[in-house]
Design a protein around this motif. Structure first.
Motif, mmCIF file in Angstrom:
data_model
loop_
_atom_site.group_PDB
_atom_site.id
_atom_site.type_symbol
_atom_site.label_atom_id
_atom_site.label_comp_id
_atom_site.label_asym_id
_atom_site.label_seq_id
_atom_site.Cartn_x
_atom_site.Cartn_y
_atom_site.Cartn_z
ATOM 1 N N ALA A 18 -6.559 -16.002 5.964
ATOM 2 C CA ALA A 18 -7.498 -15.448 4.990
ATOM 3 C C ALA A 18 -7.826 -13.997 5.312
ATOM 4 N N THR A 19 -7.583 -13.586 6.533
ATOM 5 C CA THR A 19 -7.916 -12.238 6.982
ATOM 6 C C THR A 19 -6.784 -11.275 6.653
ATOM 7 N N ALA A 20 -7.152 -10.066 6.255
ATOM 8 C CA ALA A 20 -6.183 -8.987 6.051
ATOM 9 C C ALA A 20 -6.640 -7.804 6.897
ATOM 10 N N PHE A 21 -5.708 -6.916 7.186
ATOM 11 C CA PHE A 21 -6.017 -5.727 7.974
ATOM 12 C C PHE A 21 -5.500 -4.503 7.238
ATOM 13 N N GLY A 43 0.817 -1.203 0.000
ATOM 14 C CA GLY A 43 0.000 0.000 0.000
ATOM 15 C C GLY A 43 0.846 1.244 0.000
ATOM 16 N N ASP A 44 0.200 2.338 0.340
ATOM 17 C CA ASP A 44 0.925 3.607 0.447
ATOM 18 C C ASP A 44 0.252 4.468 1.505
ATOM 19 N N GLY A 45 0.837 5.598 1.754
ATOM 20 C CA GLY A 45 0.363 6.451 2.830
ATOM 21 C C GLY A 45 -0.995 7.087 2.590
ATOM 22 N N THR A 46 -1.453 7.157 1.343
ATOM 23 C CA THR A 46 -2.725 7.836 1.072
ATOM 24 C C THR A 46 -3.929 6.957 1.379
ATOM 25 N N VAL A 47 -3.888 5.666 1.031
ATOM 26 C CA VAL A 47 -5.043 4.788 1.275
ATOM 27 C C VAL A 47 -4.815 3.836 2.432
ATOM 28 N N PRO A 99 13.962 20.494 7.948
ATOM 29 C CA PRO A 99 12.973 19.917 7.023
ATOM 30 C C PRO A 99 12.156 18.830 7.739
ATOM 31 N N ALA A 100 10.934 18.646 7.292
ATOM 32 C CA ALA A 100 10.027 17.678 7.918
ATOM 33 C C ALA A 100 10.596 16.259 7.882
ATOM 34 N N ALA A 101 11.431 15.940 6.899
ATOM 35 C CA ALA A 101 11.995 14.595 6.785
ATOM 36 C C ALA A 101 12.914 14.274 7.952
ATOM 37 N N LEU A 102 13.494 15.319 8.582
ATOM 38 C CA LEU A 102 14.422 15.097 9.683
ATOM 39 C C LEU A 102 13.750 15.213 11.040
ATOM 40 N N GLU A 103 12.467 15.506 11.054
ATOM 41 C CA GLU A 103 11.731 15.736 12.296
ATOM 42 C C GLU A 103 11.078 14.458 12.803
ATOM 43 N N ARG A 104 10.879 14.457 14.102
ATOM 44 C CA ARG A 104 10.079 13.380 14.686
ATOM 45 C C ARG A 104 8.607 13.708 14.471
ATOM 46 N N HIS A 105 7.811 12.661 14.291
ATOM 47 C CA HIS A 105 6.381 12.842 14.078
ATOM 48 C C HIS A 105 5.608 12.017 15.096
ATOM 49 N N HIS A 106 4.461 12.568 15.507
ATOM 50 C CA HIS A 106 3.504 11.759 16.256
ATOM 51 C C HIS A 106 2.819 10.877 15.212
ATOM 52 N N VAL A 107 2.761 9.591 15.482
ATOM 53 C CA VAL A 107 2.134 8.662 14.551
ATOM 54 C C VAL A 107 0.796 8.251 15.147
ATOM 55 N N THR A 108 -0.233 8.391 14.346
ATOM 56 C CA THR A 108 -1.550 7.895 14.735
ATOM 57 C C THR A 108 -1.869 6.746 13.787
ATOM 58 N N ALA A 109 -1.909 5.546 14.330
ATOM 59 C CA ALA A 109 -2.194 4.354 13.525
ATOM 60 C C ALA A 109 -3.584 3.848 13.876
ATOM 61 N N THR A 110 -4.382 3.623 12.842
ATOM 62 C CA THR A 110 -5.704 3.026 13.027
ATOM 63 C C THR A 110 -5.774 1.759 12.201
ATOM 64 N N VAL A 111 -6.467 0.758 12.733
ATOM 65 C CA VAL A 111 -6.552 -0.550 12.072
ATOM 66 C C VAL A 111 -8.020 -0.925 11.904
ATOM 67 N N VAL A 112 -8.345 -1.403 10.703
ATOM 68 C CA VAL A 112 -9.671 -1.976 10.455
ATOM 69 C C VAL A 112 -9.462 -3.328 9.775
ATOM 70 N N GLU A 113 -10.392 -4.237 10.021
ATOM 71 C CA GLU A 113 -10.293 -5.559 9.393
ATOM 72 C C GLU A 113 -10.691 -5.437 7.933
ATOM 73 N N GLY A 114 -9.944 -6.105 7.071
ATOM 74 C CA GLY A 114 -10.180 -6.066 5.637
ATOM 75 C C GLY A 114 -9.055 -5.339 4.935
ATOM 76 N N ALA A 115 -8.895 -5.642 3.665
ATOM 77 C CA ALA A 115 -7.842 -5.010 2.875
ATOM 78 C C ALA A 115 -8.184 -3.543 2.619
ATOM 79 N N CYS A 116 -7.149 -2.738 2.443
ATOM 80 C CA CYS A 116 -7.334 -1.331 2.138
ATOM 81 C C CYS A 116 -7.870 -1.196 0.711
ATOM 82 N N PRO A 117 -8.645 -0.144 0.434
ATOM 83 C CA PRO A 117 -9.136 0.052 -0.938
ATOM 84 C C PRO A 117 -7.973 0.333 -1.876
ATOM 85 N N GLN A 118 -8.121 -0.061 -3.110
ATOM 86 C CA GLN A 118 -7.093 0.184 -4.126
ATOM 87 C C GLN A 118 -7.081 1.664 -4.494
ATOM 88 N N ALA A 119 -5.876 2.195 -4.710
ATOM 89 C CA ALA A 119 -5.756 3.610 -5.069
ATOM 90 C C ALA A 119 -6.071 3.815 -6.533
#
Length: 154
Positions: free
Chosen positions: A115-118, A101-105, A134-154
Motif C-alpha cells: 500500500a506504500t509508495a515512495f 513519473g518524470d524528472g521534474t516532479v 554534449p551533456a547527454a554523453l557526460e557522466r553526472h553526479h546523481v543526488t537521489a532523495t526519497v520521501v514516503e508517499g507518491a510524488c505530486p502529479q505534474a
C-alpha cells in the motif's frame, strides 16, 4: 512398532495412501500438510513484496545512485536507472516494481503487493560542466532523495 505397512492401497481407488494403523503413517498424515503449508507460504513470501522490503530497496537504491557518477541525461527519463539500482539491492522478489513519473516532479515507486509508495527525486549535475562534449554523453553526479508517499502529479 506395528507390522502394518506405512503405505496401503485404498480399497476404492487402488492408489497408495498413508496407513493410519501404522505409527509412521499416522505421523505422515499429520506432518505432510504442515510441511506443504510451510512450503506454499515460503513461495508466496518470496514472490510478493512486503512493505519493509520495498522501503529497504528504495532507500538502498538511492544510496547506490548517490555513490558514484553515472552516464545520464536530464532530458531522458531515468526509470531504467532507478529500476537497475533497486535490482542491485537484492531486496524483494525482483519483479512487480512500478516506477512512474518524470524528472521534474520525481518518480513514484510502488508495487501491487504494498500500500506504500515512495517518491524519488533525482538531481543530475555534470561531473565536468566545462567539457566540450554534449551533456547527454557526460557522466553526472546523481543526488537521489526519497520521501514516503507518491510524488505530486505534474
Amino acid at each position: 512398532m506395528s507390522n502394518e505397512p506405512v503405505f496401503v492401497r485404498h480399497p476404492r481407488t487402488r492408489q497408495y495412501v498413508y496407513n493410519p494403523h501404522n505409527q509412521v503413517g499416522r505421523a505422515l498424515i499429520v506432518i505432510a500438510p504442515i510441511v506443504a503449508i510451510g512450503v506454499l507460504y515460503s513461495l508466496y513470501t518470496s514472490w510478493h513484496w512486503s512493505e519493509g522490503e520495498l522501503r529497504t530497496a528504495v532507500h538502498q537504491a538511492a544510496d547506490t545512485l548517490n555513490a558514484r557518477p553515472r552516464y545520464a541525461n536530464d532530458a531522458t527519463p531515468q526509470e531504467g536507472m532507478i529500476r537497475d539500482a533497486v535490482k542491485e539491492t537484492g531486496a524483494g522478489p525482483g519483479h512487480g516494481l512500478k516506477i512512474r513519473g518524470d524528472g521534474t516532479v520525481g518518480y513514484t515507486i510502488a508495487t501491487e503487493d504494498t500500500a506504500t509508495a515512495f517518491c524519488m527525486r533525482l538531481t543530475l549535475i555534470p561531473v565536468n560542466p566545462t567539457s566540450a562534449y554534449p551533456a547527454a554523453l557526460e557522466r553526472h553526479h546523481v543526488t537521489a532523495t526519497v520521501v514516503e508517499g507518491a510524488c505530486p502529479q505534474a
